[in-house]
Design a protein around this motif. Structure first.
Motif, PDB file in Angstrom:
ATOM      1  N   LEU A   1     -42.731 -12.693 -42.946  1.00  0.00           N
ATOM      2  CA  LEU A   1     -43.979 -11.980 -42.687  1.00  0.00           C
ATOM      3  C   LEU A   1     -43.762 -10.553 -42.181  1.00  0.00           C
ATOM      4  O   LEU A   1     -44.732  -9.832 -41.928  1.00  0.00           O
ATOM      5  N   GLY A   2     -42.497 -10.153 -42.013  1.00  0.00           N
ATOM      6  CA  GLY A   2     -42.206  -8.784 -41.592  1.00  0.00           C
ATOM      7  C   GLY A   2     -42.546  -8.516 -40.143  1.00  0.00           C
ATOM      8  O   GLY A   2     -42.989  -7.423 -39.794  1.00  0.00           O
ATOM      9  N   MET A   3     -42.340  -9.526 -39.287  1.00  0.00           N
ATOM     10  CA  MET A   3     -42.612  -9.325 -37.867  1.00  0.00           C
ATOM     11  C   MET A   3     -41.472  -9.869 -37.024  1.00  0.00           C
ATOM     12  O   MET A   3     -40.678 -10.680 -37.500  1.00  0.00           O
ATOM     13  N   THR A   4     -41.402  -9.404 -35.801  1.00  0.00           N
ATOM     14  CA  THR A   4     -40.371  -9.893 -34.893  1.00  0.00           C
ATOM     15  C   THR A   4     -40.740 -11.310 -34.439  1.00  0.00           C
ATOM     16  O   THR A   4     -41.924 -11.682 -34.444  1.00  0.00           O
ATOM     17  N   PRO A   5     -39.743 -12.094 -34.027  1.00  0.00           N
ATOM     18  CA  PRO A   5     -40.046 -13.426 -33.495  1.00  0.00           C
ATOM     19  C   PRO A   5     -40.998 -13.364 -32.291  1.00  0.00           C
ATOM     20  O   PRO A   5     -41.833 -14.250 -32.103  1.00  0.00           O
ATOM     21  N   GLU A   6     -40.895 -12.294 -31.500  1.00  0.00           N
ATOM     22  CA  GLU A   6     -41.767 -12.158 -30.327  1.00  0.00           C
ATOM     23  C   GLU A   6     -43.227 -11.972 -30.740  1.00  0.00           C
ATOM     24  O   GLU A   6     -44.133 -12.595 -30.168  1.00  0.00           O
ATOM     25  N   THR A   7     -43.474 -11.117 -31.722  1.00  0.00           N
ATOM     26  CA  THR A   7     -44.842 -10.921 -32.223  1.00  0.00           C
ATOM     27  C   THR A   7     -45.366 -12.219 -32.812  1.00  0.00           C
ATOM     28  O   THR A   7     -46.508 -12.618 -32.551  1.00  0.00           O
TER      29      THR A   7
END
Length: 193
Positions: free
Chosen positions: A175-181
């Protein structure tokens, strides 16, 4: 798995039974064990497959050594490394069985033979490549036009089962996001449910 003929028609367009029989004769059953490589970065991919069962992960290493998961291929999806298979260039992506997987595969050699012996395949192949391009274009558009939460919601609706089967950092990467987001969105969703 959907019936082979129906699946081929969904991806390549309406075909007669004789044409479908010819195409099917070139695909062979194949099994991959958990963690077995379908193809590796730097090699040249020599097959195109339909996933009958299991999950394959398409990933690469970034320059800083981070794994980037580009796609999770599941039942009824086609899988190959496009640059390797179609253009004989070294693969950018490694494709690995995340679970045990059953595939229907056509080798590059048989693919070339199919093109030569079955002239209609050139038009069929064109339709397949157009569908691949449209799917990639759709992913790019969603990454450019949707918020992280909208991408999460859309992917969740389309692939709910994966949220219980693979590490969530793989989905975050797709999804093109960091694990934190990803975790923040997931937590917010759980609180609002």
């Amino acid at each position: 798995m959907k019936d082979f003929n129906r699946l081929v028609q969904e991806h390549f367009g309406a075909l007669g039974q004789d044409d479908l029989a010819v195409i099917h004769s070139y695909f062979k059953e194949e099994k991959l064990n958990h963690n077995e490589k379908f193809t590796e970065s730097g090699q040249i991919c020599n097959k195109l497959s339909i996933v009958k069962s299991g999950i394959l992960r398409v990933y690469a290493l970034s320059e800083d050594g981070r794994e980037i998961t580009q796609w999770l291929s599941t039942k009824d999806f086609f899988v190959t490394e496009l640059m390797g298979f179609f253009f004989n260039q070294p693969n950018r992506w490694t494709i690995q069985a995340f679970t045990e997987a059953e595939l229907l595969s056509i080798s590059k050699t048989d693919y070339i033979t199919l093109c030569r012996k079955f002239p209609k395949w050139i038009e069929i192949e064109k339709q397949f490549i157009i569908k691949c391009f449209a799917m990639m274009e759709d992913r790019i558009f969603s990454h450019l036009s949707m918020t992280a939460e909208e991408r999460y919601n859309r992917y969740f609706e389309q692939h709910k089962e994966l949220f219980h089967l693979v590490p969530l950092q793989y989905i975050a990467s797709v999804l093109g996001m960091t694990p934190e987001t990803f975790s923040r969105i997931r937590k917010r969703k759980a609180q609002n449910s």
